[in-house]
Design a protein around this motif. Sequence first.
Motif, PDB file in Angstrom:
ATOM      1  N   GLN A 189      -0.064  -1.577  16.228  1.00 48.72           N
ATOM      2  CA  GLN A 189      -0.923  -2.074  15.150  1.00 48.72           C
ATOM      3  C   GLN A 189      -1.647  -0.980  14.375  1.00 48.72           C
ATOM      4  N   VAL A 190      -1.569   0.271  14.825  1.00 54.08           N
ATOM      5  CA  VAL A 190      -2.372   1.318  14.187  1.00 54.08           C
ATOM      6  C   VAL A 190      -1.981   1.506  12.727  1.00 54.08           C
ATOM      7  N   ASP A 191      -0.700   1.328  12.389  1.00 57.77           N
ATOM      8  CA  ASP A 191      -0.287   1.508  11.000  1.00 57.77           C
ATOM      9  C   ASP A 191      -0.912   0.448  10.103  1.00 57.77           C
ATOM     10  N   ARG A 192      -0.901  -0.807  10.560  1.00 57.16           N
ATOM     11  CA  ARG A 192      -1.486  -1.880   9.760  1.00 57.16           C
ATOM     12  C   ARG A 192      -3.002  -1.731   9.646  1.00 57.16           C
ATOM     13  N   ILE A 193      -3.622  -1.334  10.721  1.00 54.02           N
ATOM     14  CA  ILE A 193      -5.081  -1.183  10.691  1.00 54.02           C
ATOM     15  C   ILE A 193      -5.487  -0.112   9.688  1.00 54.02           C
ATOM     16  N   LEU A 194      -4.870   1.060   9.798  1.00 54.48           N
ATOM     17  CA  LEU A 194      -5.255   2.160   8.910  1.00 54.48           C
ATOM     18  C   LEU A 194      -4.864   1.879   7.462  1.00 54.48           C
ATOM     19  N   LEU A 195      -3.678   1.315   7.237  1.00 59.28           N
ATOM     20  CA  LEU A 195      -3.251   1.064   5.865  1.00 59.28           C
ATOM     21  C   LEU A 195      -4.011  -0.103   5.241  1.00 59.28           C
ATOM     22  N   SER A 196      -4.441  -1.081   6.046  1.00 59.59           N
ATOM     23  CA  SER A 196      -5.232  -2.183   5.485  1.00 59.59           C
ATOM     24  C   SER A 196      -6.587  -1.692   4.994  1.00 59.59           C
ATOM     25  N   ILE A 197      -7.079  -0.610   5.594  1.00 60.50           N
ATOM     26  CA  ILE A 197      -8.350  -0.020   5.155  1.00 60.50           C
ATOM     27  C   ILE A 197      -8.140   0.861   3.928  1.00 60.50           C
ATOM     28  N   ALA A 198      -7.045   1.622   3.913  1.00 62.94           N
ATOM     29  CA  ALA A 198      -6.851   2.630   2.871  1.00 62.94           C
ATOM     30  C   ALA A 198      -6.219   2.079   1.595  1.00 62.94           C
ATOM     31  N   LEU A 199      -5.407   1.035   1.711  1.00 63.55           N
ATOM     32  CA  LEU A 199      -4.679   0.532   0.544  1.00 63.55           C
ATOM     33  C   LEU A 199      -5.368  -0.676  -0.060  1.00 63.55           C
ATOM     34  N   PRO A 200      -5.242  -0.889  -1.375  1.00 63.14           N
ATOM     35  CA  PRO A 200      -5.728  -2.137  -1.981  1.00 63.14           C
ATOM     36  C   PRO A 200      -4.953  -3.333  -1.459  1.00 63.14           C
ATOM     37  N   ALA A 201      -5.515  -4.545  -1.651  1.00 60.97           N
ATOM     38  CA  ALA A 201      -4.949  -5.749  -1.039  1.00 60.97           C
ATOM     39  C   ALA A 201      -3.494  -5.971  -1.440  1.00 60.97           C
ATOM     40  N   ASP A 202      -3.149  -5.783  -2.728  1.00 68.07           N
ATOM     41  CA  ASP A 202      -1.777  -6.052  -3.158  1.00 68.07           C
ATOM     42  C   ASP A 202      -0.798  -5.050  -2.556  1.00 68.07           C
TER      43      ASP A 202
END
Length: 424
Positions: free
Chosen positions: A236-249
């Motif tokens: 899950q680390v990829d989703r956690i970090l990218l959900s914080i760093a990337l905009p919702a779309d």
Amino acid sequence: MNRRIVDDLVGGYLYLGVMALVTLFVVPIYVRWLGPAAWGSVAWCLTLQGVLFSFDAVFAPLMMRDVARAASTGSVAATYAHHARRYARGAVRLFVLGEAILLLFALAGPKAGSADTMWALQLALVQVLFQFANLSAVAYWVGRQRQQVANVRLATFAVVKHALALGLIAGFGASAVAYLVPFVLVGVVECLANRRHIRRALEAEPNAAALPHAPEARGELAVHALAALLAIATSQVDRILLSIALPADAYGRYFLLSSLLLSLLHLQMPLSRTFLPRIATATHPARVVRRTLWFAALGLAAPTVAVAFQAERVLFWWLGDPVFAAEGAPTLRVLLVAGALLVISGPVTLQWLSEHRYRRQAWIQSAMLVLQAAAILVLLPRIGMLSGAMAWLLAALVQGIGAAYFLFRDGADEAARARPAGRD
């Protein structure tokens, strides 16, 4: 391969086929009907649930192994009751953990989104509370080598959930809350119905509770829990970090791509559920592991690599968006190659679990997690969501190298022990 193994594998893959149809055909409908904003909220809900449901890695393998062994000792009912209580306590703790995560999410400011998103996240936690407890029923049936029962009930309730969700979205408006409500309500019914079904079946078995369950030592359980938690973090680390760093779309697009990888990894589930009980009770477990390795390599890994070469075509066929297909193809290609490597090394970890080699698993998962986080943090500013795929590839290489090393080392040790004394 005997008939029982074939039946379990076929039943497992038929269930996964139903779930694949949902991913391939129903998810695009959700994306179109909900729109970018609402789908982004649903993606956050599914991410939160993915993190929390991943904790099943702490509970399920032990329950499947213990139930399989208890079937020959007359302690099945006691073993089921012990693990069902652990699942129930775990569900409550995960609910509390989820509330703490939501509090941090709410304090994040504008990133937290609308009130609809927060209500949807609350509903997602209620679903986790009941659905996680329900996973004890699945582990029980797998341990008893009755996968057909688990698969039929899982597929039936899943179809009902999605049918009601689509109907609610179509009839009452496109929102994340409308998506979640059917999953919560049907999930409660599923949990209660499965528990009642198992209790009635156990009461009908003669001498089902003849012996008490003998739990593992706390020290071993702690090391297993650590190894499982590290495995959860790596998944899950990829989703956690990218959900914080990337905009919702943008995160919504990565979520779709990574869901294909996780779907591939879920294809290991019938293998694990079929062979783990047999490895745990086999006189020669290494033979069962080798059989599983061949099936994983030829049946899953090889086709996955072939699909990776057609990543852009697959994305276009799936979503019908040529721009997204072109942009997402490099990420999907790397994700699929990483998934193929993980599939090949997966059966070896089943033997480690059966042999209680938890420390070995913990060390390998630690190395995987460190490399994943470092890769994302370093590469994200340069290559965006492709950094998540590169992190998965590094993790797969670490697990593959570790599995190969210990497989050959253990084989050499076993050969040395079998060699007659006095011979070189």
